[in-house]
Design an enzyme around this catalytic site. Structure first.
Site, PDB file in Angstrom:
ATOM      1  N   LYS A   1     -22.702  42.595  -6.114  1.00 49.88           N
ATOM      2  CA  LYS A   1     -22.729  42.456  -7.572  1.00 49.88           C
ATOM      3  C   LYS A   1     -22.963  43.818  -8.226  1.00 49.88           C
ATOM      4  O   LYS A   1     -22.265  44.206  -9.147  1.00 49.88           O
ATOM      5  CB  LYS A   1     -23.822  41.458  -7.957  1.00 49.88           C
ATOM      6  CG  LYS A   1     -23.937  41.225  -9.437  1.00 49.88           C
ATOM      7  CD  LYS A   1     -24.980  40.175  -9.762  1.00 49.88           C
ATOM      8  CE  LYS A   1     -25.224  40.140 -11.260  1.00 49.88           C
ATOM      9  NZ  LYS A   1     -26.302  39.225 -11.642  1.00 49.88           N
TER      10      LYS A   1
ATOM     11  N   GLU B   1     -27.756  48.664   1.959  1.00 50.13           N
ATOM     12  CA  GLU B   1     -27.191  48.079   3.186  1.00 50.13           C
ATOM     13  C   GLU B   1     -25.676  47.973   3.072  1.00 50.13           C
ATOM     14  O   GLU B   1     -24.929  48.353   3.975  1.00 50.13           O
ATOM     15  CB  GLU B   1     -27.775  46.669   3.433  1.00 50.13           C
ATOM     16  CG  GLU B   1     -29.250  46.632   3.788  1.00 50.13           C
ATOM     17  CD  GLU B   1     -30.165  46.599   2.567  1.00 50.13           C
ATOM     18  OE1 GLU B   1     -29.702  46.913   1.437  1.00 50.13           O
ATOM     19  OE2 GLU B   1     -31.354  46.280   2.745  1.00 50.13           O
TER      20      GLU B   1
ATOM     21  N   GLY C   1     -26.996  36.659  -7.960  1.00 47.22           N
ATOM     22  CA  GLY C   1     -26.469  36.868  -6.611  1.00 47.22           C
ATOM     23  C   GLY C   1     -26.527  35.615  -5.754  1.00 47.22           C
ATOM     24  O   GLY C   1     -25.553  35.241  -5.098  1.00 47.22           O
ATOM     25  N   ARG C   2     -27.682  34.931  -5.772  1.00 44.66           N
ATOM     26  CA  ARG C   2     -27.838  33.766  -4.895  1.00 44.66           C
ATOM     27  C   ARG C   2     -27.125  32.526  -5.432  1.00 44.66           C
ATOM     28  O   ARG C   2     -27.168  31.472  -4.827  1.00 44.66           O
ATOM     29  CB  ARG C   2     -29.318  33.502  -4.653  1.00 44.66           C
ATOM     30  CG  ARG C   2     -30.162  33.388  -5.896  1.00 44.66           C
ATOM     31  CD  ARG C   2     -31.647  33.487  -5.571  1.00 44.66           C
ATOM     32  NE  ARG C   2     -32.492  33.524  -6.771  1.00 44.66           N
ATOM     33  CZ  ARG C   2     -32.825  34.622  -7.420  1.00 44.66           C
ATOM     34  NH1 ARG C   2     -32.371  35.787  -7.020  1.00 44.66           N
ATOM     35  NH2 ARG C   2     -33.599  34.564  -8.493  1.00 44.66           N
TER      36      ARG C   2
ATOM     37  N   GLU D   1     -36.244  33.280  -3.213  1.00 46.79           N
ATOM     38  CA  GLU D   1     -36.015  34.393  -4.147  1.00 46.79           C
ATOM     39  C   GLU D   1     -36.102  33.877  -5.583  1.00 46.79           C
ATOM     40  O   GLU D   1     -36.486  34.605  -6.488  1.00 46.79           O
ATOM     41  CB  GLU D   1     -34.659  35.061  -3.879  1.00 46.79           C
ATOM     42  CG  GLU D   1     -34.563  36.447  -4.501  1.00 46.79           C
ATOM     43  CD  GLU D   1     -33.363  37.249  -4.002  1.00 46.79           C
ATOM     44  OE1 GLU D   1     -33.551  38.243  -3.286  1.00 46.79           O
ATOM     45  OE2 GLU D   1     -32.230  36.879  -4.348  1.00 46.79           O
TER      46      GLU D   1
ATOM     47  N   HIS E   1     -36.187  20.361  20.230  1.00 44.54           N
ATOM     48  CA  HIS E   1     -36.578  20.916  21.528  1.00 44.54           C
ATOM     49  C   HIS E   1     -37.274  22.255  21.385  1.00 44.54           C
ATOM     50  O   HIS E   1     -37.376  23.009  22.352  1.00 44.54           O
ATOM     51  CB  HIS E   1     -35.354  21.013  22.437  1.00 44.54           C
ATOM     52  CG  HIS E   1     -34.827  19.658  22.784  1.00 44.54           C
ATOM     53  ND1 HIS E   1     -35.305  18.916  23.840  1.00 44.54           N
ATOM     54  CD2 HIS E   1     -33.919  18.868  22.155  1.00 44.54           C
ATOM     55  CE1 HIS E   1     -34.686  17.748  23.881  1.00 44.54           C
ATOM     56  NE2 HIS E   1     -33.839  17.689  22.857  1.00 44.54           N
TER      57      HIS E   1
ATOM     58  N   LYS F   1     -37.008  48.254  -1.878  1.00 51.59           N
ATOM     59  CA  LYS F   1     -35.738  48.989  -1.954  1.00 51.59           C
ATOM     60  C   LYS F   1     -36.004  50.443  -2.336  1.00 51.59           C
ATOM     61  O   LYS F   1     -35.458  51.369  -1.755  1.00 51.59           O
ATOM     62  CB  LYS F   1     -34.841  48.386  -3.052  1.00 51.59           C
ATOM     63  CG  LYS F   1     -34.095  47.137  -2.674  1.00 51.59           C
ATOM     64  CD  LYS F   1     -33.107  46.839  -3.794  1.00 51.59           C
ATOM     65  CE  LYS F   1     -32.599  45.430  -3.752  1.00 51.59           C
ATOM     66  NZ  LYS F   1     -31.820  45.075  -4.928  1.00 51.59           N
TER      67      LYS F   1
HETATM   68  O1  F6P Z   1     -32.246  41.563  -2.150  1.00 55.35           O
HETATM   69  C1  F6P Z   1     -32.155  41.244  -3.453  1.00 55.35           C
HETATM   70  C2  F6P Z   1     -30.796  41.153  -3.992  1.00 55.35           C
HETATM   71  O2  F6P Z   1     -30.884  41.742  -5.231  1.00 55.35           O
HETATM   72  C3  F6P Z   1     -30.276  39.736  -4.086  1.00 55.35           C
HETATM   73  O3  F6P Z   1     -30.713  39.067  -5.198  1.00 55.35           O
HETATM   74  C4  F6P Z   1     -28.810  39.941  -4.039  1.00 55.35           C
HETATM   75  O4  F6P Z   1     -28.139  38.756  -3.734  1.00 55.35           O
HETATM   76  C5  F6P Z   1     -28.714  40.993  -2.963  1.00 55.35           C
HETATM   77  O5  F6P Z   1     -29.813  41.840  -3.214  1.00 55.35           O
HETATM   78  C6  F6P Z   1     -27.439  41.778  -2.929  1.00 55.35           C
HETATM   79  O6  F6P Z   1     -27.187  42.436  -4.126  1.00 55.35           O
HETATM   80  P1  F6P Z   1     -25.764  42.998  -4.477  1.00 55.35           P
HETATM   81  O7  F6P Z   1     -24.817  41.841  -4.529  1.00 55.35           O
HETATM   82  O8  F6P Z   1     -25.909  43.661  -5.803  1.00 55.35           O
HETATM   83  O9  F6P Z   1     -25.362  43.951  -3.405  1.00 55.35           O
END
Ligand code: F6P
Length: 548
Positions: A208, A214, A268-269, A354, A385, A513
């Protein structure tokens, strides 16, 4: 709409609910069944093609009526309307929350005419692209159809499509293989690229913000790999992206036709329904993707219009509040009895924790009541199990959600029948437990000597009355998956309204972060004089020594 409403724990109904909890804790759930032969009918609801059986919860109709009263006094209906009207209910980010607009059919007008139009236009573009990739009309520089699609994203830009592609694997025949790479260590990406053919590999950078460490790190590694194999000029034909950040997509080298925008009113979620779902659309095709949206929309309409007593998401959310705040059950185990749903617990972890993992209310005041449960889980038979022992006889307590499809998602009904039997047997065992008398009688039947029976009894007793809900559905198809996700989304919203929480921000992830970004130079280049907190200096020194 007021920025804050009165949270549930500040209303008089809360005290009534506490009294009902005290009354009900004293009664084994099995006894509630024995007292009322109509208990299943009273405490289960079939709506929108799902059956919610909450008769094994420590609840009765009187307590349930109080929960509905709670929903009224906290103004849940007004909050639902506010969300649908596009009010800025995400107050700390001053944003509307309109994921419900993403799954609307043409003409529904959710979010207003402009939003509907934008959603329809982008949906059509994204589906056109997905269909082109799926059918081989859109190709890479090798002039061959893509055979591997790698979604590079994390959190909501990974979990939704990764979970849904897995869940709907029965609908992916003929599609390219989809992989989902998220962690920063690069292990998964290396694994995926090991045997990949660059000429038939498409990367989708899903972010987003397009600033997530990452995702950008993995995306750069993927880009370098592709450019190394096919040349820099191949990048625009092998990379698509989804983001609100057009400039960053541009700078990365994504071709304008392969860029898919999203909007700041999509969290995002809550974004699998947007172009973040492009890998899902490639995997299951346009018709199935539209059915997935339709399933979500059906649940939306149900949530928006049904009275509390029939409203599955409201019921689920209120029962969650009941378990967390009144039954002192701080965790929820999610147990699907279809292996395709194996990523569903992980998906729900982000959705629930979250969203509602907060300790200040909308007005910024600390809350002195418990909020979101810790969500965990695993496909049911695996769980039986491993950790079910703790759930049956341990001291830690959890509420349980069983997700149970009636029909097999792989055409093996005989084995699905055994999954159904396993699930129902467990739900029963958690409820009834096993008394000392039953254990004694059984051991006596086995003719065990009395001297051995007595010491064994306490080990074999199951306390029972472990509350569970069974979510029964016909089959794991795209529409049903859409309904299940929307069911939990709105349950999360219901809980947030009771607790007075903003379910749509996530400030808690920002600190980590920021510190990672500050620490990274010191880790990469220990001799470079970069600042690092004293608390990690010693560890860093060992890292450096062992890395040499
Ligand atoms: O880890 C937090 C977060 O901001 C989430 O809410 C989001 O889904 C994820 O990081 C990834 O964010 P982006 O889509 O901006 O890379």
């Amino acid at each position: 709409m007021p920025a804050t409403t009165r949270p549930g724990p500040r209303t008089p109904v809360w005290a009534d609910l506490t009294a009902h909890a005290t009354r009900l804790v004293a009664v084994p759930v099995q006894e509630l069944f024995e007292r009322d032969p109509g208990r299943f009918e009273r405490l289960s609801r079939e709506q929108a093609g799902l059956l919610l059986d909450f008769s094994r919860q420590r609840l009765d109709e009187i307590a349930l009526a109080k929960l509905f009263q709670l929903a009224d006094v906290i103004g849940l209906r007004a909050r639902i309307d506010a969300m649908w009207q596009g009010a800025h209910i995400n107050t700390t980010e001053d944003r509307a929350v309109l994921h419900v607009a993403l799954r609307q059919p043409r003409g529904a007008g959710v979010g207003g005419a402009d939003i509907e139009q934008a959603v329809m236009a982008e949906r059509a573009r994204m589906l056109g692209f997905a269909q082109g990739v799926r059918e081989g009309a859109i190709q890479g520089t090798a002039g061959k159809p893509f055979r591997l699609v790698v979604n590079v994203g994390i959190g909501g830009s990974d979990l939704g499509p990764a979970m849904a592609v897995q869940a709907l694997s029965a609908f992916t025949l003929g599609a390219p293989r989809c992989e989902f790479v998220s962690n920063i260590d690069g292990v998964h990406l290396a694994d995926v690229l090991r045997d990949a053919d660059p000429g038939t590999t498409l990367f989708i950078v899903s972010s987003k913000t397009f600033t997530t460490l990452e995702t950008l790190t993995n995306a750069r590694t993927a880009r370098a790999w592709l450019a190394g194999k096919l040349g820099e000029e191949a990048v625009p034909r092998h990379f698509a992206a989804v983001s609100v950040n057009t400039r960053a997509m541009n700078e990365f080298g994504v071709h304008p036709e392969y860029r898919f925008p999203m909007w700041d009113w999509v969290g995002g979620r809550y974004s699998v329904w947007s172009s973040i779902g492009v890998s899902l659309a490639i995997a299951i095709g346009e018709r199935n993707f539209l059915e997935f949206l339709q399933g979500g929309h059906e649940m939306d309409e149900h949530f928006r219009t049904a009275p509390w007593a029939e409203n599955l998401p409201a019921l689920m959310g209120l029962i969650a509040v009941w378990n967390i705040n009144f039954m002192n059950l701080p965790t929820l185990a999610v147990l699907p009895y279809d292996d395709s749903l194996r990523r569903f617990p992980a998906y729900l972890q982000q959705l629930e924790m979250e969203s509602n993992g907060k300790s200040v209310s909308l007005d910024g005041k600390p809350m002195d009541w418990q909020t979101a449960a810790v969500i965990w889980g695993e496909p049911g038979n695996n769980a039986q199990h491993s950790f079910f022992q703790l759930l049956h006889q341990g001291t830690a307590r959890a509420a349980l959600d069983f997700l149970l499809p009636v029909r097999s998602s792989c055409g093996n009904q005989e084995q699905q029948n055994l999954a159904i039997a396993s699930c129902l047997a467990q739900a029963e065992a958690f409820m009834t437990g096993q008394s000392a008398e039953t254990v004694r009688a059984e051991l006596e039947r086995q003719e065990m000597p009395p001297a051995r029976i007595e010491p064994l009894i306490p080990h074999k007793v199951h306390p029972g009355s472990r509350p569970s809900t069974v979510v029964l559905f016909q089959k794991l198809d795209p529409a049903t998956l859409g309904k299940l996700i929307a069911l939990y989304e709105h349950s999360v919203f219901t809980q947030s309204v009771v607790w007075g929480i903003n379910a749509f921000d996530q400030w808690g992830v920002e600190l980590g972060k920021r510190l990672t970004e500050q620490l990274a130079p010191a880790v990469q280049d220990p001799g470079g004089g970069h600042a690092a907190p004293a608390s990690v200096m010693k560890l860093l020194a060992t890292v450096e020594k062992w890395r040499r």
